[in-house]
Design a protein around this motif. Structure first.
Motif, PDB file in Angstrom:
ATOM      1  N   ASN A  25      -9.249   7.016   0.381  1.00 49.77           N
ATOM      2  CA  ASN A  25      -8.941   6.132  -0.744  1.00 49.77           C
ATOM      3  C   ASN A  25      -9.318   4.683  -0.436  1.00 49.77           C
ATOM      4  O   ASN A  25      -8.873   4.129   0.558  1.00 49.77           O
TER       5      ASN A  25
ATOM      6  N   ASN B 168     -13.227   2.690   5.289  1.00 48.13           N
ATOM      7  CA  ASN B 168     -11.886   2.132   5.505  1.00 48.13           C
ATOM      8  C   ASN B 168     -11.596   1.809   6.962  1.00 48.13           C
ATOM      9  O   ASN B 168     -10.579   1.203   7.273  1.00 48.13           O
TER      10      ASN B 168
ATOM     11  N   LEU C 261       0.833  -1.201   0.000  1.00 51.54           N
ATOM     12  CA  LEU C 261       0.000   0.000   0.000  1.00 51.54           C
ATOM     13  C   LEU C 261       0.867   1.251   0.000  1.00 51.54           C
ATOM     14  O   LEU C 261       1.970   1.253   0.561  1.00 51.54           O
TER      15      LEU C 261
ATOM     16  N   VAL D 244      -8.265   1.953  -1.309  1.00 55.07           N
ATOM     17  CA  VAL D 244      -7.205   0.936  -1.143  1.00 55.07           C
ATOM     18  C   VAL D 244      -6.973   0.620   0.332  1.00 55.07           C
ATOM     19  O   VAL D 244      -6.489  -0.456   0.668  1.00 55.07           O
ATOM     20  N   TYR D 245      -7.321   1.552   1.192  1.00 56.79           N
ATOM     21  CA  TYR D 245      -7.067   1.338   2.626  1.00 56.79           C
ATOM     22  C   TYR D 245      -8.238   0.645   3.325  1.00 56.79           C
ATOM     23  O   TYR D 245      -8.359   0.704   4.537  1.00 56.79           O
ATOM     24  N   LYS D 246      -9.102   0.018   2.560  1.00 57.78           N
ATOM     25  CA  LYS D 246     -10.296  -0.577   3.168  1.00 57.78           C
ATOM     26  C   LYS D 246      -9.938  -1.496   4.341  1.00 57.78           C
ATOM     27  O   LYS D 246      -9.112  -2.393   4.223  1.00 57.78           O
TER      28      LYS D 246
END
Lengths: 744, 345
Positions: free
Chosen positions: B159, B203, B148, B161-163
């Motif tokens: 964002n 997230n 990441l 991606v940080y879920k």
């Protein structure tokens, strides 16, 4: 009788003398330098207003509101003219006792540190002098009035005219009122107030019915349910689980040839004596996403690391670890007490061991199971440490209450609302338990010798139990090795190089010119904790068992309300108790904050219900005929209690003593508000270290506490001894060499 | 036999009770201190103060929320003299509720403007003693192994991606998290701030109860990113955890650790002496001995070298008066509860 028509009643005489000493001799108000400070003797006593007795206060210092006390005391002398069978005797005592008590309490509650407590009284009567909290004199006088009142009631013939029983009821009622109802009402009333302290009932209704508390969204959408449901589901599952598991352990220990019984016993006690947070933390290190077990599973079996531990599962797991021992302690006495003769009778009637177990043994354990469930349920409801560490997004009432008070919203009213919800749950559980037990008899210990030996567990029960108990035991051992290990490494979970640093920080001792210097950071709170717990334990066990005796053995009006009152403090979350104790006892008439006494009292009344439950469960197994036999033989109630009931209650006494001792050491949520500079408790210190991320010292300290509590627990066990029920001396594995047929 | 045993037990109990005695009958000056930072720092202050003045200090350490609750409950008969340390919000609330005493130290002019501002916002019923800025902390090992990117700004935290990788405290329970909420409202404006919170909500793996819990979880790899005060991050970093500290590009808010004299203090003279003593540059410089990495409020004190340099951070002009008030706090917290917490994740 004819020559001496008036025989002076000893009990009344003693209490009248005590009353006069309290009012006329001892300082009326609290001594600021502490309860055990006797400097006042040489410092202006008896005329200095700080130290003067009540009598002097009335005449020399114009504290005219103390005059009624003198009036009632003087009135008490009139009883000397009547025989104790004379109705006038009881009437005088009741009037004097009730009047005196009322006058002491009223003046205490209405006149405080700033004069009148209520503005309306000032407009009515003009201004008055301020006064401080009650001291020796006031307390002694109150006690005297109380016991004069109970003596009068007994003389009326209530409860067979039994002075001991009436006095005991009076004492417990008085104490529970002063240290449970009074403080708790102070905080619960804020549930009815808005932010500016105005009463607003519609606001209360909307607050207590809020969706945040009762919402059921988790059933149909991806949201969490109301905090009340969360708590309820958790507590029921933990209550059921822990009583079943506790029963399994109790059966294994008492009724199987399981080899490591002693070790198992110690292991089951461990979680009770573990300071809060420690189990939760070690569970994170084992099962958390970066935990040892999780990482291993991912490495070996490709099970992706997850955060399952944070939420319902984690709290449930941790609470099961923590509360099973409580169920075990309640159940072990009950399992031991089940009459072997009844089981043998069943077997003689050709019941196999399974049938005996399900139709005789198990039903006889119902009071124990019900009490174990109730305790597990309430403990889980009120538990704060585990949900705090492992709760994730699963909010429960206890943590919500804590953060309503200390959190950013700082809303005491909201905390009170949540406390009422919590309280209604625990009291309903209590009610259901009572209904379930009903009015059946569970007597199994009678005066007749019962020399039977317990049947072994049927195979159908034994193996399922083993299959639960053994893995459980293994998990516990892993968790406790983790904990012990954590104190000896640099940074738990990161840098595992060996160090003694944490122990040295906490417990170093050096020798100085004047002997030993205890310069470790933990010593101060360590000694205070042990002292306070050591004082609180016998007092808690005493009042708990006394109450249990009254409830199980005596009939009197208002018994249900009485029982309800004694359970109340246990059902209230610690945070609420803590804050309510400050609200109630920071100002006269009972000014206790900052002392050690407030901690002792808090522990006493918070842990008393465990003694009550354990005592009732054990006493409901003892045949009343035992008491009656003793009474018939001429013993009075007090002697019967001492010589017959107490010895048969040893397991309950041990349980109550041990439990109150360790709970005083491991309690946190109430204590955090009551500790002061002089009386700092271990858990409050540990929580400070945990807040600061300094796990090493927190764990080192906890390990030491665990060891100390283990030691004390074993000492209590040895000191009180086991109950000796005369069972046949069986083969070598049974270590109970009591003579046959005797109940000693 | 049994009687003798119980008699012995009685004697022991009596002896133990005697040990509980509070009898310290000295007329010497004393001070009751409520202390909210970590115990080492509290002890350092007490020892230094006792040595300098000879005043005997009785110190109790409790977190700022607990101390505030206690001072509130004790209001009718105050037992404490000075409340030293802990985040500024509850100090401001105490001032607002009239629980603290108005005092302007002779050392007032030596303080940084933010510390003076804190005092002015509360009519001199409190004063700033240290400051700590909010930041984003991440576990560099974990972020790397997950591939990441490192976050640089607040907005990055929205964002996807940080879920499931971010932790922050629940502002309803934690003052730290409330400060974050107020900061973001001041940076982005209220609507945009709540939009951002909605994005970040997806997230978040857990809203913790305690303010510093996210960075502890980050340190141990339970989560990849935590939002707390930077000095808490420094503590974890010094303890050897792989923590990297990010000062968000949009700027950041800060807390002002404060000190107040409790109204009705029994030892007012000692309390004032302690107050002046605690604002002194010399003692503030010694904070790092207690592993305290906050920035001291006296201009002449030297901040610890590990602590984030406030002059290099993009600090916002935090409106303590507005966001410290009970009404605004209650409104924002309720809005957060209704609009963010209740969203599905």
């Amino acid at each position: 009788m004819i020559e001496r028509p008036v025989a002076i009643d000893k009990v009344a005489a003693v209490w009248i003398v005590v009353g006069f000493v309290g009012f006329g001799v001892l300082p009326w108000y609290v001594i600021e330098d502490g309860f055990w400070f006797f400097g006042w003797l040489t410092d202006g006593y008896p005329l200095d207003p700080d130290y003067a007795p009540g009598l002097v206060q009335v005449f020399a210092d114009g504290k005219i509101w103390l005059a009624p006390v003198a009036f009632f005391l003087a009135g008490a002398l009139a009883v000397a003219r009547y025989d104790k069978t004379d109705p006038a005797f009881s009437t005088i005592l009741i009037v004097v006792g009730a009047g005196g008590l009322a006058s002491v309490i009223l003046q205490g509650l209405t006149i405080g540190i700033a004069g009148w407590e209520y503005a309306i009284l000032e407009t009515l009567f003009g201004t008055v002098d301020r006064q401080f909290g009650m001291g020796y004199g006031a307390l002694l006088s109150s006690g005297a009035f109380l016991f004069l009142l109970t003596r009068g009631i007994a003389a009326r013939g209530h409860i067979n005219g039994d002075v001991f029983v009436v006095s005991a009821i009076g004492l417990v009622v008085m104490l529970v009122t002063a240290f449970v109802f009074f403080p708790v009402s102070q905080i619960l009333v804020s549930a009815l107030q808005d932010n500016d302290r105005n009463y607003d009932l519609s606001l209360f209704a909307s607050k207590i019915l809020a969706r945040k508390i009762w919402g059921l969204n988790c059933l149909y959408e991806n949201l969490s349910c109301g905090v009340a449901w969360n708590s309820l589901v958790l507590s029921i599952t933990v209550g059921l689980g822990s009583s079943l598991l506790g029963l399994a352990f109790a059966l294994v220990v008492t009724r199987s040839r399981f080899k490591a019984q002693k070790a198992l016993r110690i292991l089951t006690v461990l979680p009770i004596i573990t300071p809060p947070f420690v189990i939760g933390l070690s569970m994170i290190l084992l099962f958390g996403r970066a935990g040892v077990v999780t990482q291993f599973m991912e490495f070996a079996f490709d099970i992706p690391a997850s955060r399952w531990i944070y939420g319902f599962k984690g709290i449930w797991f941790a609470q099961m670890l923590a509360f099973t021992p409580i169920a075990f302690l309640v159940l072990i006495g009950v399992v031991e007490g089940v009459s072997p003769s009844m089981e043998e009778a069943a077997q003689t009637l050709r019941a196999n061991s399974w049938k005996t177990f399900t139709t005789v043994t198990l039903p006889l354990m119902r009071p124990g199971l019900a009490n174990a469930f109730l305790l597990g349920f309430i403990e889980s409801m009120a538990d704060f440490g585990n949900p705090f560490v492992l709760g994730g997004s699963y909010d429960v009432l206890s943590t919500e209450i804590f953060f309503a008070i200390v959190g950013a919203q700082n809303d005491q009213g909201h905390a009170a609302v949540l406390a009422i919800v919590l309280l209604s749950f625990t009291l309903s559980a209590f009610y259901v338990q009572r209904r379930w037990l009903g009015a059946k008899s569970y007597v199994t210990v009678t005066g007749k010798g019962d020399a039977g030996v317990h049947v072994e567990l049927p195979r159908r029960v034994r193996w399922p139990i083993y299959s639960v108990v053994i893995p459980w035991t293994f998990t516990m051992m892993v968790i406790y090795s983790m904990i012990m290990f954590g104190g000896f490494v640099e940074t738990w979970g990161r840098d595992h190089s060996f160090t003694l640093r944490h122990y040295i920080d906490a417990f170093s001792v050096t020798t100085g010119p004047s002997g030993l210097i205890w310069n470790g950071a933990a010593w101060n709170s360590f000694w205070t904790t042990l002292t306070i717990a050591g004082i609180a334990a016998p007092l808690t066990a005493g009042i708990g068992l006394l109450t249990a005796y009254l409830l199980a053995r005596q009939r009197f009006t208002g018994k249900d309300a009485f029982e309800f009152g004694t359970m109340l403090s246990f059902a209230i979350p610690g945070t609420v108790i803590g804050v309510s104790y400050i609200l109630a006892f920071n100002v006269p008439p009972l000014e206790l904050t900052g002392t050690g006494v407030i901690l002792v009292l808090c522990f006493m009344f918070r842990n008393m219900p465990v003694g009550v439950r354990g005592g009732i469960a054990a006493m409901s197994q003892l045949d009343r005929q035992l008491d009656e036999a003793s009474l018939t033989l001429g013993a009075n109630t007090w002697l019967t209690v001492r010589k017959v009931i107490l010895p048969l209650l040893r397991p309950a006494i041990v349980a109550a003593l041990v439990f109150s001792f360790v709970r005083a050491i491991t309690a946190i949520s109430a204590v955090i508000f009551l500790v002061s500079a002089e009386y700092h408790m271990a858990t409050a210190y540990i929580i400070g270290r945990v807040e600061n991320g300094d796990y090493g010292l927190a764990i080192a300290y906890s390990s030491v506490l665990i060891l100390v509590m283990l030691l004390v627990t074993s000492l209590v066990q040895i000191f009180i001894g086991e109950r000796q029920l005369g069972r046949r001396v069986q083969s070598a594995h049974k270590s109970d060499p009591a003579p046959e047929g005797a109940v000693t | 036999m049994r009687n003798r045993k119980s008699f012995t037990a009685l004697i022991l109990a009596a002896a133990a009770l005697t040990a509980l005695s509070t009898g310290t009958a000295s007329a010497a000056a004393k001070l009751t201190l409520y202390c909210s930072p970590q115990i080492e720092w509290c002890k350092l202050m007490v020892e230094a103060f006792e040595k300098e003045t000879g005043i005997k200090v009785a110190m109790t350490r409790k977190s700022s929320g607990e101390t505030f609750a206690q001072i509130k409950a004790e209001a009718r008969n105050p037992k404490g003299d000075v409340w030293w340390g802990g985040t500024g919000d509850p100090h401001l609330q105490a001032a607002e509720e009239g629980l603290t005493y108005e005092y302007k130290s002779p050392l007032f002019d030596q303080l940084h403007p933010w510390a003076q501002g804190q005092a002015e916002a509360a009519n001199y019923k409190t004063v700033g003693i240290y400051a700590g800025a909010l930041g984003i902390g991440y576990n560099s090992e974990l972020l790397k192994s997950k591939g990441l990117p490192a976050p640089k700004c607040w907005k990055d935290l929205g964002n996807p991606v940080y879920k499931g990788e971010i932790q922050i405290a629940n502002p309803n329970s934690s003052g730290t998290s409330y400060t974050t909420l107020a900061t973001l409202v001041q940076i982005f404006g209220e609507d945009d701030a709540f939009d951002f919170y909605k994005k970040m909500h997806k997230n978040i793996n857990q809203y913790t109860k305690s303010g510093s819990a996210p960075i502890k979880a980050t340190a141990r790899g339970e989560t990849a990113i935590g939002i707390t005060f930077m000095h808490d991050m420094v503590t974890q970093k010094v303890n050897g955890f792989p923590i990297e500290i990010v000062s968000p590009c949009e700027g950041t808010g800060y807390e002002i650790g404060s000190m107040s004299i409790i109204k009705g203090a029994r030892n007012l003279d000692s309390a004032k002496k302690f107050y002046d003593f605690a604002l002194n540059a010399k003692i503030q410089t010694r904070a790092k001995e207690a592993k305290a990495y906050q920035v001291p409020s006296n201009k002449n004190a030297t901040p610890p070298k590990e602590s984030p340099d406030l002059t290099k951070l993009k600090l916002i002009d935090y409106d303590f008066k507005k966001y410290g008030s009970s009404a605004e706090r209650r409104r924002l917290l309720k809005k957060w509860d209704d609009e963010i917490k209740s969203l599905p994740r």
